[in-house]
Every structure is written in structure tokens, then in C-alpha cells.
Motif scaffolding. Structure first.
Motif, PDB file in Angstrom:
ATOM      1  N   ILE A  25      -6.833  11.068   1.445  1.00 58.75           N
ATOM      2  CA  ILE A  25      -6.741  12.556   1.192  1.00 58.75           C
ATOM      3  C   ILE A  25      -5.661  12.813   0.154  1.00 58.75           C
ATOM      4  N   SER A  26      -4.744  11.740  -0.133  1.00 59.94           N
ATOM      5  CA  SER A  26      -3.837  12.067  -1.172  1.00 59.94           C
ATOM      6  C   SER A  26      -4.524  12.018  -2.768  1.00 59.94           C
ATOM      7  N   MET A  27      -5.563  11.192  -2.687  1.00 54.62           N
ATOM      8  CA  MET A  27      -6.055  11.054  -4.057  1.00 54.62           C
ATOM      9  C   MET A  27      -7.005  12.356  -4.149  1.00 54.62           C
ATOM     10  N   LEU A  28      -7.533  13.085  -3.221  1.00 54.53           N
ATOM     11  CA  LEU A  28      -8.391  13.999  -3.374  1.00 54.53           C
ATOM     12  C   LEU A  28      -7.678  15.365  -3.523  1.00 54.53           C
ATOM     13  N   GLY A  82       2.646   7.622   3.497  1.00 49.29           N
ATOM     14  CA  GLY A  82       1.013   7.622   4.021  1.00 49.29           C
ATOM     15  C   GLY A  82       0.150   7.247   2.887  1.00 49.29           C
ATOM     16  N   SER A  83       0.364   7.942   1.560  1.00 56.37           N
ATOM     17  CA  SER A  83      -0.347   7.703   0.526  1.00 56.37           C
ATOM     18  C   SER A  83      -0.306   6.249   0.053  1.00 56.37           C
ATOM     19  N   ALA A  84       0.911   5.827   0.009  1.00 52.69           N
ATOM     20  CA  ALA A  84       1.242   4.426  -0.368  1.00 52.69           C
ATOM     21  C   ALA A  84       0.493   3.257   0.618  1.00 52.69           C
ATOM     22  N   ILE A  85       0.890   3.368   1.863  1.00 56.32           N
ATOM     23  CA  ILE A  85       0.533   2.394   2.596  1.00 56.32           C
ATOM     24  C   ILE A  85      -1.044   2.574   3.027  1.00 56.32           C
ATOM     25  N   GLY A  86      -2.001   1.634   2.692  1.00 58.93           N
ATOM     26  CA  GLY A  86      -3.373   1.661   2.831  1.00 58.93           C
ATOM     27  C   GLY A  86      -4.212   0.333   2.574  1.00 58.93           C
ATOM     28  N   LEU A  87      -5.334   0.712   2.104  1.00 66.52           N
ATOM     29  CA  LEU A  87      -6.145  -0.373   1.801  1.00 66.52           C
ATOM     30  C   LEU A  87      -5.446  -1.373   0.656  1.00 66.52           C
ATOM     31  N   GLY A  88      -4.809  -0.760  -0.096  1.00 63.72           N
ATOM     32  CA  GLY A  88      -4.152  -1.619  -1.293  1.00 63.72           C
ATOM     33  C   GLY A  88      -3.302  -2.666  -0.464  1.00 63.72           C
ATOM     34  N   ASN A  89      -2.498  -2.472   0.651  1.00 65.26           N
ATOM     35  CA  ASN A  89      -1.716  -3.316   0.974  1.00 65.26           C
ATOM     36  C   ASN A  89      -2.570  -4.478   1.897  1.00 65.26           C
ATOM     37  N   ILE A  90      -3.188  -3.880   2.595  1.00 63.27           N
ATOM     38  CA  ILE A  90      -4.149  -4.948   3.640  1.00 63.27           C
ATOM     39  C   ILE A  90      -5.376  -5.707   2.909  1.00 63.27           C
ATOM     40  N   PHE A 142       1.417  -0.977  -8.652  1.00 58.57           N
ATOM     41  CA  PHE A 142       1.301   0.532  -9.149  1.00 58.57           C
ATOM     42  C   PHE A 142       0.306   1.136  -8.141  1.00 58.57           C
ATOM     43  N   PHE A 143      -0.877   0.244  -7.800  1.00 56.65           N
ATOM     44  CA  PHE A 143      -1.856   0.798  -6.895  1.00 56.65           C
ATOM     45  C   PHE A 143      -1.179   0.877  -5.620  1.00 56.65           C
ATOM     46  N   SER A 144      -0.530   0.149  -5.199  1.00 54.14           N
ATOM     47  CA  SER A 144       0.035   0.016  -3.857  1.00 54.14           C
ATOM     48  C   SER A 144       0.934   1.044  -3.468  1.00 54.14           C
ATOM     49  N   LEU A 145       1.674   1.614  -4.568  1.00 52.93           N
ATOM     50  CA  LEU A 145       2.604   2.714  -4.709  1.00 52.93           C
ATOM     51  C   LEU A 145       1.882   4.003  -5.116  1.00 52.93           C
ATOM     52  N   SER A 146       0.738   3.838  -5.200  1.00 52.87           N
ATOM     53  CA  SER A 146      -0.127   5.253  -5.705  1.00 52.87           C
ATOM     54  C   SER A 146       0.393   5.716  -6.943  1.00 52.87           C
ATOM     55  N   LEU A 147       0.765   4.883  -7.972  1.00 52.43           N
ATOM     56  CA  LEU A 147       1.604   5.403  -9.117  1.00 52.43           C
ATOM     57  C   LEU A 147       0.662   5.689 -10.306  1.00 52.43           C
ATOM     58  N   GLY A 148       1.021   6.635 -11.124  1.00 49.14           N
ATOM     59  CA  GLY A 148       0.617   6.790 -12.373  1.00 49.14           C
ATOM     60  C   GLY A 148      -0.733   7.534 -12.416  1.00 49.14           C
ATOM     61  N   VAL A 149      -1.161   8.121 -11.296  1.00 49.11           N
ATOM     62  CA  VAL A 149      -2.156   9.101 -11.097  1.00 49.11           C
ATOM     63  C   VAL A 149      -1.720  10.230 -10.741  1.00 49.11           C
ATOM     64  N   GLY A 150      -0.560  10.802 -10.724  1.00 50.65           N
ATOM     65  CA  GLY A 150      -0.249  12.260 -10.614  1.00 50.65           C
ATOM     66  C   GLY A 150       0.012  12.325  -8.863  1.00 50.65           C
ATOM     67  N   THR A 151      -0.283  11.457  -7.963  1.00 51.41           N
ATOM     68  CA  THR A 151      -0.341  11.762  -6.528  1.00 51.41           C
ATOM     69  C   THR A 151       0.868  11.917  -6.104  1.00 51.41           C
ATOM     70  N   ILE A 152       1.837  11.041  -6.429  1.00 50.10           N
ATOM     71  CA  ILE A 152       3.251  11.116  -5.985  1.00 50.10           C
ATOM     72  C   ILE A 152       4.080  12.255  -6.597  1.00 50.10           C
ATOM     73  N   PHE A 179     -14.281   4.244  -5.604  1.00 48.90           N
ATOM     74  CA  PHE A 179     -14.499   3.033  -5.003  1.00 48.90           C
ATOM     75  C   PHE A 179     -13.582   2.721  -3.821  1.00 48.90           C
ATOM     76  N   TYR A 180     -12.629   3.413  -3.559  1.00 49.49           N
ATOM     77  CA  TYR A 180     -11.648   3.156  -2.456  1.00 49.49           C
ATOM     78  C   TYR A 180     -12.469   3.662  -0.951  1.00 49.49           C
ATOM     79  N   SER A 181     -13.389   4.765  -1.340  1.00 49.27           N
ATOM     80  CA  SER A 181     -14.239   5.111  -0.153  1.00 49.27           C
ATOM     81  C   SER A 181     -15.258   4.200   0.163  1.00 49.27           C
ATOM     82  N   LEU A 218      -5.551   2.372 -16.500  1.00 49.60           N
ATOM     83  CA  LEU A 218      -5.142   4.075 -16.406  1.00 49.60           C
ATOM     84  C   LEU A 218      -3.850   4.153 -15.748  1.00 49.60           C
ATOM     85  N   MET A 219      -3.507   3.368 -14.582  1.00 45.51           N
ATOM     86  CA  MET A 219      -2.461   3.713 -13.820  1.00 45.51           C
ATOM     87  C   MET A 219      -1.022   3.153 -14.885  1.00 45.51           C
ATOM     88  N   THR A 220      -1.363   2.198 -15.481  1.00 40.98           N
ATOM     89  CA  THR A 220      -0.374   1.739 -16.412  1.00 40.98           C
ATOM     90  C   THR A 220       0.009   2.917 -17.320  1.00 40.98           C
TER      91      THR A 220
HETATM   92  N1  PFF Z   1      -1.514   3.207  -2.649  1.00 40.47           N
HETATM   93  C1  PFF Z   1      -3.057   3.352  -1.764  1.00 40.47           C
HETATM   94  C2  PFF Z   1      -3.066   1.869  -1.075  1.00 40.47           C
HETATM   95  O1  PFF Z   1      -2.243   1.122  -1.036  1.00 40.47           O
HETATM   96  O2  PFF Z   1      -3.922   1.796  -0.222  1.00 40.47           O
HETATM   97  C3  PFF Z   1      -4.125   3.418  -2.832  1.00 40.47           C
HETATM   98  C4  PFF Z   1      -3.742   4.806  -3.874  1.00 40.47           C
HETATM   99  C5  PFF Z   1      -3.406   5.970  -3.046  1.00 40.47           C
HETATM  100  C6  PFF Z   1      -4.066   4.558  -5.068  1.00 40.47           C
HETATM  101  C7  PFF Z   1      -3.324   6.912  -4.058  1.00 40.47           C
HETATM  102  C8  PFF Z   1      -3.769   5.786  -5.514  1.00 40.47           C
HETATM  103  C9  PFF Z   1      -3.637   7.122  -5.387  1.00 40.47           C
HETATM  104  F1  PFF Z   1      -3.335   8.017  -5.985  1.00 40.47           F
END
Ligand code: PFF
Length: 435
Positions: free
Chosen positions: A309-312, A3-11, A207-217, A86-88, A374-376
Motif C-alpha cells: 500500500i505504501s508503493m501504491l 509497515g512500509s519497510a518490514i515486508g517480503l523484502g525481509n522474509i 535500500f529495498f528493505s528500507l523502501s528507499l530511493g522511490v519516494g515512499t518514505i 513484481f512485489y504483487s 533505480l533505487m540507488t
Molecule cells: N521495504 C519493503 C519490503 O522490504 O518488503 C519493500 C518496499 C516497500 C520497497 C515500499 C519499496 C517501497 F517503496
């Protein structure tokens, strides 16, 4: 985690990144980055989270007690909040397009005039700001009321639905006259386009698409039970995430060429192209087009919310765990901070377009700063911590779920976590920094 990974990053992000950075060549680097860099980082975060049952700040403090490493953990949490800002804004655009689809706006005025609607929408100050507020408020309410379980259950229905809708759009998009140029763009690589910058962007996208490097996973993994197979969930999440991105790319790019839109049109790409597709569909069958458009924007919105919601949550967990704040106070504080930065990002498409920092608008700066830097940096940090601060026995224990099953490709995984991922990441990072 899916749920965190699949989102606007993909589409939203993947198709325009492909368009801005050279098509097929970018896709190849993106796939390689996902397999050899993202997957090891994903596993590193999963291992650190489950081992310590804490978020990034607490996990680093527990593994390296008495050191300042935990502040790097805090930096990753701040990165997640910058992304949320900015995602919002883009989530807000989806809110607006969902409303547009409900009011059948795409069938008015003819297909060729629809793409231009986006430009006039984002350059206005108020409407995008209102939509950003609605999106962020929804995110805050879900996290505040703790109804994430509900939205997760809901996304179990909407994600497969989104998958079906993208396939429908893909098939339709391929039938448009002129679409074959889009396919060629996606499958015929021009290797001369691969530069350090391309690699940095492809890595950043992965990294963005998999929500990596920001502590969410890492934060999500702190709740995973000991019997869960981390390798399987890592591969499952990465595969479905990559699958969604590729499908979106193949659904959007042929229509981009058919509509005569420039592939490098930037962040507005899908918001210009999809209405064109729906308008064209509407010429043949208005009802089918309206239904597909409404469901499509609704499912995008839900998948964007499961990511936001995963970021917040990452920030809220930190304030609760480490600062002893109450949930609603934490949500309120972070709402105010991210709303303000998000508002600046939103206005940077209109009244603040001329405010440039390092040659970027505020929106571009937040996006580049997080995805490319930062994600890197966060990814590097987590692989070093999992690979070098934990013992090999700890890693084996986590990857075998306490001896419950044989860990798959254990030595290769450890090699990737310890050597390949950190070395490649830091090399690209430094080169890119100097460029
Ligand atoms: N992975 C999300 C997407 O592809 O839409 C974006 C994202 C979610 C980035 C959570 C970072 C994060 F912590």
C-alpha cells in the motif's frame, strides 16, 4: 514507515539474496550499507518530505523551482510502481501459501517432497496470475477506500506476532539435523566473495528493505508532525527492519541446509524451505505445525500489504496532488498498469521463461532494475537534495524538530548525507553499470 519497510523484502528477499551472494560476507556488507548509506538516505527523504509537505515530484519542484529536477522525482515514483508490479506477484505466492496452510497441504506427502511443490506452482500460468490479481486488488481496495489506518492498526498486532513466529521457527530450524552448516554459512565470512557486484546487491537489498530511493518514505514523511524526532524514527525503523531480516535469515538458512536445498535457489527459496519446516514440525505435532503455518503466512501477508500500500500510495498521491485526479480514478489507472507488468513478471516463471532481456527474465529485470539501479539513483538524488540544496540551518531545524531537542550526532549525520552516501553510491553505481 516500519509497515512500509518490514515486508517480503525481509522474509522472502533477504534470505535468498544472502544465499545467492555468499552468506556471511554479504551480511556484513549489508549491515555496513544500512548504517552508512541507508540511514542517511532515510533521513534525507524524511527531511525533504516533512520540510515541503509534498511527495517527491512536488518536493523537488519546490526546492528547485523552474528546473527539470522534478522529473527525477517522477522517476522515483515510477520505480515504486515497477516494484509494486513484481512485489504483487510474490504477494500472490503468499496468498496461495496461506490457502495451502489452511488446507493443511504441508502435512501431505512427506517433508522431502514438499519443496518441489513450489516449482510446479509457479510454472503454471493461471494460478499464480489469479493470486497476483487477488493481492493487487486487496492493495488497491485498501488504498482506494483509505482504510490504511485500519490496516496499520492491524499490523501493530500482526508484526509482534510475526516476530514471535519467526523466533519459534528459528528455534525449530536450529534443531533439525544438518542445520549447523547453515549457521556456519551465515556467520563465517569468506571475504574473497566480496566483489563490486556483491556490494551492489547488498546495497540494493538494504535500500529495498528500507523502501528507499522511490519516494515512499518521502511521501509518508510529508505527513509527519513537526515535533516528531526524525532521527529516532529513522534509527527505530532501520533497526527493526534489520532485526527482522536477520531473524528470517537465521530461521531459514539452517533449514535450507537441513533439507538439502541449494542456498542459491533464487526467489523460491523460502517457499521451498518453510513448507519443509512445517512438514517436519507436523511429524512431531500436527496441530502446532498447522497453527504456526497458518499464522505465519497470514502475518507475512499483512506485512506484505502494509508495504504494497505504501508503493501504491506514492503514485496515487502524485496523481491526486499534481494531476488533480480523483482517488479512485488514480487507483484504477495504477492498478491496470501494475497488474499488466506484474502479469508479465508472473508469466516469466512459466510460459514466458524464455523471454530474456539482458540475460534476465522479465521478473529478474524488474527486480534488478529497481533494487540495483533505480533505487540507488533515487537515493543519490535525495541525499544531494537534502545535503546540498537545503542549508545547514534547515537541516538542523529538521533534525532538532525546530529546536525541540538536541540533534544527535549532527555533524556526522550531515557529513554522511553530504559526502559519504552520495560518493559511495555513485561509485558503486557506475562501476556496476560498466560490469
Ligand atoms: N521495504 C519493503 C519490503 O522490504 O518488503 C519493500 C518496499 C516497500 C520497497 C515500499 C519499496 C517501497 F517503496
Amino acid at each position: 514507515m516500519a509497515g512500509s519497510a518490514i515486508g517480503l523484502g525481509n522474509i522472502w528477499r533477504f534470505p535468498y539474496m544472502v544465499g545467492e551472494h555468499g552468506g556471511a560476507a554479504f551480511i556484513i556488507v549489508y549491515i555496513l550499507a544500512t548504517l552508512f548509506l541507508s540511514l542517511p538516505i532515510f533521513l534525507s527523504e524524511s527531511i525533504l518530505g516533512r520540510r515541503t509537505h509534498l511527495g517527491p515530484f512536488g518536493a523537488l519542484a519546490k526546492i528547485s523551482p523552474g528546473t527539470k529536477w522534478k522529473y527525477m522525482g517522477l522517476l522515483t515514483i515510477i520505480s515504486a510502481l515497477i516494484i509494486l508490479s513484481f512485489y504483487s506477484v510474490v504477494g500472490g505466492w503468499s496468498v496461495d501459501y496461506f490457502v495451502k496452510s489452511l488446507t493443511l497441504s504441508f502435512s501431505r506427502g512427506g517433508a522431502d517432497s514438499v519443496p518441489a511443490v513450489f516449482g510446479s506452482f509457479i510454472s503454471k500460468p493461471v494460478a499464480p496470475l489469479v493470486c497476483h490479481t487477488i493481492f493487487l486488488l486487496l492493495t488497491a481496495l485498501i488504498v482506494g477506500f483509505g482504510v490504511k489506518k485500519g490496516i496499520e492498526l492491524f499490523s501493530k498486532v500482526t508484526l509482534p506476532l510475526l516476530f514471535i513466529l519467526i523466533v519459534v521457527i528459528l528455534v525449530y530450524s536450529l534443531s533439525l539435523p544438518g542445520s549447523s552448516a547453515g549457521i556456519a554459512y551465515l556467520v563465517k565470512p569468506d571475504f574473497s566473495k566480496i566483489t563490486v557486484e556483491t556490494v551492489a546487491y547488498a546495497m540494493g537489498q538494504s535500500f529495498f528493505s528500507l523502501s528507499l530511493g522511490v519516494g515512499t518514505i518521502l511521501t509518508y514523511s510529508s505527513h509527519i508532525s513537526k515535533s516528531e524526532n526524525l532521527m529516532a524514527s529513522g534509527i527505530g525503523t532501520a533497526a527493526s527492519d534489520m532485526g527482522f531480516a536477520m531473524l528470517a535469515g537465521f530461521a531459514v538458512m539452517p533449514a535450507v541446509f537441513a533439507a538439502g536445498i541449494a542456498p542459491g535457489a533464487g526467489p523460491g527459496l523460502i517457499f521451498e524451505t518453510l513448507p519443509y519446516i512445517f512438514a517436519k514440525m507436523g511429524e512431531a505435532s500436527p496441530v502446532i505445525s498447522a497453527v504456526v503455518a497458518i499464522l505465519f503466512f497470514l502475518t507475512i501477508l499483512v506485512s506484505a500489504l502494509t508495504s504494497s500500500i505504501s508503493m501504491l500510495e506514492t503514485g496515487v498521491s502524485y496523481l491526486e496532488e499534481e494531476k488533480g485526479m480523483r482517488r479512485w480514478s488514480a487507483v484504477g489507472l495504477l492498478f491496470l498498469l501494475t497488474w499488466t507488468l506484474g502479469a508479465l513478471c508472473s508469466l516469466s516463471f512459466g510460459p514466458l521463461a524464455d523471454v530474456q532481456i539482458f540475460g534476465c527474465t522479465i521478473f529478474e529485470l524488474c527486480d534488478k532494475l529497481t533494487a540495483n539501479f533505480l533505487m540507488t539513483l533515487g537515493g543519490f538524488l535525495f541525499t544531494i537534495f537534502a545535503g546540498w540544496k537545503l542549508s545547514k540551518d534547515d537541516l538542523r531545524d529538521e533534525l532538532s524538530s525546530g529546536g525541540l531537542h538536541r540533534p544527535v550526532a549532527f555533524r556526522l549525520t550531515v557529513f554522511l548525507i553530504r559526502y559519504i552516501a552520495p560518493i559511495v553510491i555513485i561509485t558503486i553505481f557506475i562501476t556496476n553499470l560498466f560490469l
